[in-house]
Motif scaffolding. Structure first.
Motif, mmCIF file in Angstrom:
data_model
loop_
_atom_site.group_PDB
_atom_site.id
_atom_site.type_symbol
_atom_site.label_atom_id
_atom_site.label_comp_id
_atom_site.label_asym_id
_atom_site.label_seq_id
_atom_site.Cartn_x
_atom_site.Cartn_y
_atom_site.Cartn_z
ATOM 1 N N GLU A 111 0.836 -1.207 0.000
ATOM 2 C CA GLU A 111 0.000 0.000 0.000
ATOM 3 C C GLU A 111 0.874 1.262 0.000
ATOM 4 N N PHE A 112 1.975 1.195 0.735
ATOM 5 C CA PHE A 112 2.882 2.343 0.774
ATOM 6 C C PHE A 112 3.476 2.596 -0.618
ATOM 7 N N THR A 113 3.849 1.542 -1.310
ATOM 8 C CA THR A 113 4.387 1.684 -2.673
ATOM 9 C C THR A 113 3.341 2.273 -3.607
ATOM 10 N N TYR A 114 2.079 1.808 -3.497
ATOM 11 C CA TYR A 114 1.003 2.389 -4.307
ATOM 12 C C TYR A 114 0.846 3.873 -4.010
ATOM 13 N N TRP A 115 0.923 4.239 -2.725
ATOM 14 C CA TRP A 115 0.812 5.645 -2.339
ATOM 15 C C TRP A 115 1.948 6.458 -2.975
ATOM 16 N N LEU A 116 3.173 5.922 -2.926
ATOM 17 C CA LEU A 116 4.323 6.613 -3.536
ATOM 18 C C LEU A 116 4.093 6.830 -5.033
ATOM 19 N N GLU A 117 3.647 5.775 -5.712
ATOM 20 C CA GLU A 117 3.416 5.880 -7.163
ATOM 21 C C GLU A 117 2.318 6.886 -7.479
ATOM 22 N N LYS A 118 1.320 6.970 -6.616
ATOM 23 C CA LYS A 118 0.222 7.928 -6.830
ATOM 24 C C LYS A 118 0.694 9.356 -6.595
ATOM 25 N N HIS A 119 1.476 9.587 -5.534
ATOM 26 C CA HIS A 119 1.876 10.940 -5.169
ATOM 27 C C HIS A 119 3.134 11.432 -5.870
ATOM 28 N N TYR A 120 3.972 10.537 -6.295
ATOM 29 C CA TYR A 120 5.181 10.945 -7.031
ATOM 30 C C TYR A 120 5.018 10.531 -8.484
ATOM 31 N N SER A 121 5.189 9.286 -8.792
ATOM 32 C CA SER A 121 4.898 8.684 -10.094
ATOM 33 C C SER A 121 5.586 7.330 -10.129
ATOM 34 N N ARG A 122 5.056 6.460 -10.945
ATOM 35 C CA ARG A 122 5.650 5.126 -11.070
ATOM 36 C C ARG A 122 7.073 5.251 -11.615
ATOM 37 N N GLU A 123 7.272 6.162 -12.587
ATOM 38 C CA GLU A 123 8.598 6.355 -13.181
ATOM 39 C C GLU A 123 9.602 6.824 -12.131
ATOM 40 N N TRP A 124 9.166 7.740 -11.255
ATOM 41 C CA TRP A 124 10.036 8.248 -10.195
ATOM 42 C C TRP A 124 10.457 7.123 -9.248
ATOM 43 N N VAL A 125 9.483 6.285 -8.843
ATOM 44 C CA VAL A 125 9.768 5.164 -7.937
ATOM 45 C C VAL A 125 10.712 4.177 -8.618
ATOM 46 N N GLU A 126 10.465 3.882 -9.901
ATOM 47 C CA GLU A 126 11.331 2.942 -10.630
ATOM 48 C C GLU A 126 12.746 3.499 -10.799
ATOM 49 N N ALA A 127 12.859 4.799 -11.063
ATOM 50 C CA ALA A 127 14.186 5.419 -11.207
ATOM 51 C C ALA A 127 14.945 5.359 -9.872
ATOM 52 N N LEU A 128 14.243 5.618 -8.776
ATOM 53 C CA LEU A 128 14.871 5.532 -7.457
ATOM 54 C C LEU A 128 15.271 4.089 -7.151
ATOM 55 N N TRP A 129 14.435 3.127 -7.558
ATOM 56 C CA TRP A 129 14.750 1.709 -7.349
ATOM 57 C C TRP A 129 16.006 1.329 -8.128
ATOM 58 N N ARG A 130 16.098 1.781 -9.384
ATOM 59 C CA ARG A 130 17.300 1.483 -10.195
ATOM 60 C C ARG A 130 18.539 2.094 -9.548
ATOM 61 N N LYS A 131 18.404 3.310 -9.052
ATOM 62 C CA LYS A 131 19.525 3.963 -8.375
ATOM 63 C C LYS A 131 19.911 3.190 -7.109
#
Length: 158
Positions: A111-131
């Protein structure tokens, strides 16, 4: 062989004692320098500063409470490449961080990950994950630069 007087012997002992004291002082200074510049000490300083900077808004980014704040790493502290990255931090109240069974960063990570993707963006979360997954070998110079950067962020208005 020349016979030394008592005053010469005292002077020689005094000089040897001063030399020993000086060597001990140098040894202690070297040990202190080594300890203060160790990866562990610098990491702890950087962790403390990161925590202060992330909590600086003093408002939970999920529920907007202004109570006790916790800094939360979006991706684990074990990922050195994002451990002190401010993008990897979010300011949460204790409830949103660990207490709630309905929504909390630790108890309901999906749920926290869904919240992050909603408030930031899926691309932002994926870019941070790659980093976060990019390996980083931490050197004292890197940590010193990180500490300077975090101190500068702490001194600027939010």
């Amino acid at each position: 062989m020349k016979v030394k007087t008592k005053s010469e012997i005292r002077e020689k002992k005094k000089l040897l004692a001063e030399k020993k004291k000086f060597r001990e002082s140098v040894r202690k200074d070297k040990a202190k320098f080594k300890r203060e510049n160790s990866i562990t000490t610098l990491s702890n300083k950087a962790d403390d500063l990161w925590s202060l900077v992330v909590r600086k808004p003093w408002r939970c980014e999920v529920c907007f409470k202004t109570w006790i704040m916790h800094p939360h790493h979006i991706f684990s502290r074990n990922n050195k490449s994002t451990r002190w990255d401010l993008e990897n931090g979010i300011c949460l109240c204790p409830w949103c961080h660990v207490m709630s069974h309905k929504f909390s960063a630790h108890k309901t990570p999906t749920e926290f990950t869904y919240w992050l993707e909603k408030h930031y963006s899926r691309e932002w979360v994926e870019a941070l994950w790659r980093k976060a997954k990019t390996p980083l070998h931490v050197e004292p110079e890197f940590l010193k630069a990180t500490i300077i950067y975090l101190k500068s962020k702490l001194c600027t208005p939010s």
